[in-house]
Design a protein around this motif. Sequence first.
Motif, mmCIF file in Angstrom:
data_model
loop_
_atom_site.group_PDB
_atom_site.id
_atom_site.type_symbol
_atom_site.label_atom_id
_atom_site.label_comp_id
_atom_site.label_asym_id
_atom_site.label_seq_id
_atom_site.Cartn_x
_atom_site.Cartn_y
_atom_site.Cartn_z
ATOM 1 N N ILE A 8 0.852 -1.185 0.000
ATOM 2 C CA ILE A 8 0.000 0.000 0.000
ATOM 3 C C ILE A 8 0.887 1.233 0.000
ATOM 4 O O ILE A 8 1.840 1.323 0.791
ATOM 5 C CB ILE A 8 -0.916 0.024 1.245
ATOM 6 N N VAL A 9 0.592 2.175 -0.876
ATOM 7 C CA VAL A 9 1.270 3.477 -0.867
ATOM 8 C C VAL A 9 0.348 4.476 -0.177
ATOM 9 O O VAL A 9 -0.847 4.563 -0.501
ATOM 10 C CB VAL A 9 1.620 3.950 -2.289
ATOM 11 N N ILE A 10 0.899 5.215 0.770
ATOM 12 C CA ILE A 10 0.121 6.127 1.613
ATOM 13 C C ILE A 10 0.659 7.545 1.466
ATOM 14 O O ILE A 10 1.878 7.762 1.503
ATOM 15 C CB ILE A 10 0.206 5.684 3.086
ATOM 16 N N LYS A 11 -0.253 8.493 1.312
ATOM 17 C CA LYS A 11 0.107 9.910 1.327
ATOM 18 C C LYS A 11 0.163 10.359 2.780
ATOM 19 O O LYS A 11 -0.845 10.332 3.488
ATOM 20 C CB LYS A 11 -0.925 10.736 0.555
ATOM 21 N N HIS A 29 8.943 7.369 11.578
ATOM 22 C CA HIS A 29 8.124 6.157 11.612
ATOM 23 C C HIS A 29 6.780 6.308 12.312
ATOM 24 O O HIS A 29 5.975 5.384 12.278
ATOM 25 C CB HIS A 29 8.916 5.013 12.279
ATOM 26 N N GLU A 30 6.485 7.421 12.955
ATOM 27 C CA GLU A 30 5.193 7.608 13.625
ATOM 28 C C GLU A 30 4.297 8.428 12.697
ATOM 29 O O GLU A 30 4.445 9.643 12.615
ATOM 30 C CB GLU A 30 5.360 8.375 14.946
ATOM 31 N N PHE A 31 3.337 7.789 12.026
ATOM 32 C CA PHE A 31 2.625 8.552 11.008
ATOM 33 C C PHE A 31 1.192 8.074 10.806
ATOM 34 O O PHE A 31 0.786 6.983 11.217
ATOM 35 C CB PHE A 31 3.370 8.473 9.672
ATOM 36 N N ALA A 32 0.429 8.937 10.133
ATOM 37 C CA ALA A 32 -0.904 8.598 9.627
ATOM 38 C C ALA A 32 -1.067 9.291 8.283
ATOM 39 O O ALA A 32 -0.385 10.287 7.984
ATOM 40 C CB ALA A 32 -1.992 9.049 10.596
ATOM 41 N N GLY A 33 -1.956 8.752 7.459
ATOM 42 C CA GLY A 33 -2.125 9.357 6.138
ATOM 43 C C GLY A 33 -3.312 8.776 5.392
ATOM 44 O O GLY A 33 -4.166 8.081 5.954
ATOM 45 N N GLU A 34 -3.350 9.081 4.111
ATOM 46 C CA GLU A 34 -4.450 8.676 3.225
ATOM 47 C C GLU A 34 -3.953 7.657 2.204
ATOM 48 O O GLU A 34 -2.900 7.857 1.578
ATOM 49 C CB GLU A 34 -4.998 9.908 2.492
ATOM 50 N N VAL A 35 -4.681 6.563 2.067
ATOM 51 C CA VAL A 35 -4.304 5.544 1.101
ATOM 52 C C VAL A 35 -4.338 6.132 -0.307
ATOM 53 O O VAL A 35 -5.353 6.697 -0.738
ATOM 54 C CB VAL A 35 -5.231 4.317 1.182
ATOM 55 N N LEU A 36 -3.216 6.010 -1.010
ATOM 56 C CA LEU A 36 -3.125 6.529 -2.375
ATOM 57 C C LEU A 36 -3.335 5.420 -3.394
ATOM 58 O O LEU A 36 -4.065 5.577 -4.376
ATOM 59 C CB LEU A 36 -1.754 7.186 -2.589
ATOM 60 N N VAL A 66 4.736 7.130 1.682
ATOM 61 C CA VAL A 66 5.440 6.004 2.284
ATOM 62 C C VAL A 66 4.736 4.725 1.849
ATOM 63 O O VAL A 66 3.538 4.744 1.523
ATOM 64 C CB VAL A 66 5.467 6.133 3.826
ATOM 65 N N LYS A 67 5.458 3.616 1.847
ATOM 66 C CA LYS A 67 4.901 2.321 1.427
ATOM 67 C C LYS A 67 5.046 1.304 2.540
ATOM 68 O O LYS A 67 6.100 1.222 3.191
ATOM 69 C CB LYS A 67 5.625 1.831 0.165
#
Length: 352
Positions: A28-31, A59-66, A121-122
């Motif tokens: 999964i690639v994440i924005k 390494h501590e993150f959140a985002g939107e699935v791209l 990030v992936k």
Amino acid sequence: MKSLNLYTQRDIRFEETDAPVLEHPDEIVIKVKAVGICGSDISRYKKLGPYEEGMTFGHEFAGEVLEIGSEVSHVKAGDRVAGCPAFHCGECIPCQKGEISRCERLTVIGAKRPGAYAEYVKLPADHVLLLPARVDYMTGAMVEPSSVVAHGFYRTSIRPGAEVAIMGCGSIGLLAVQWARIFGAKRVYAIDIDDSKLKVAKEVGADVVINAKESPAHEQLDDWTNGHGVDLAVESAGSPITSEQVLALPRKGGEVIYMGIPYADIQIDRFYFEKIVRNELRILGSWNAISPPFPGEEWYASLHYMNLGQINVRPMISHELSLEKGPEVFENLIHQRGDYVKVIFNPEKKRE
């Protein structure tokens, strides 16, 4: 894409790197929408550590699935997610015993794999968790450190009605204040030498705050506990000084859980060491945030209590900054310049 890459000691650069692309059907690639600075990042930055030269950090993150691979089914493009950054080998003896946080080859993104101080990030699919409706991206970026704290609390024998002391009110300590409440603590003591951090500790649920600059922490705690001490003491400062001082906080037969890492030698005075023996203390260490089934109950519990509002990270976040400010911020942090508690980078934010 824009990213922060670490080359060598105190050499982190804001620069262009290749964006990640799908190579396997379970990826999964994440924005990236929000990514925090961890204490381990600061240590690697100033003292070196396990990373490859030029590696994208964080390494501590959140985002939107791209984008998702063909075998991914639990999330879709546009979903809001958090990511577990830890990788275990699955082959060493601890992994075979189900003790995956003790993996002999444990690593996280930002060390041997590209991290999240970047626009994208992936991760493999089983590392990606949906954010509940009431958990925003800033809060989602704190799921990993919250899970680190939960992992430690699961190792203890804390019961409802316990008294708990938290030594060190950085982000781990402030989360520990809240996890102590979730585990049923009737009274939580927060200890630090920084009044601004103690103020935040009070805001997130500490009953009593103790400034250890005024007099030894254990003496002040004795005044509150009639000389008995607490059931559980949490070391979350990662300081050689607090690593010995925490031993004087528990009652006879109490527990100490070490969550901080001092990255230095520790000298323990006889007064503190004898507390272990004479008080028959139970001493525990806690490492990382994963357990079987991967990534572990710590992650789902963190998301659950964040969604309920029982873990509130907003008072802890002192700065939301652009990635471009990264080199400046890391220097400020190691020199203790500025009033930082938790720093969150927003890769979409432009430099002020």
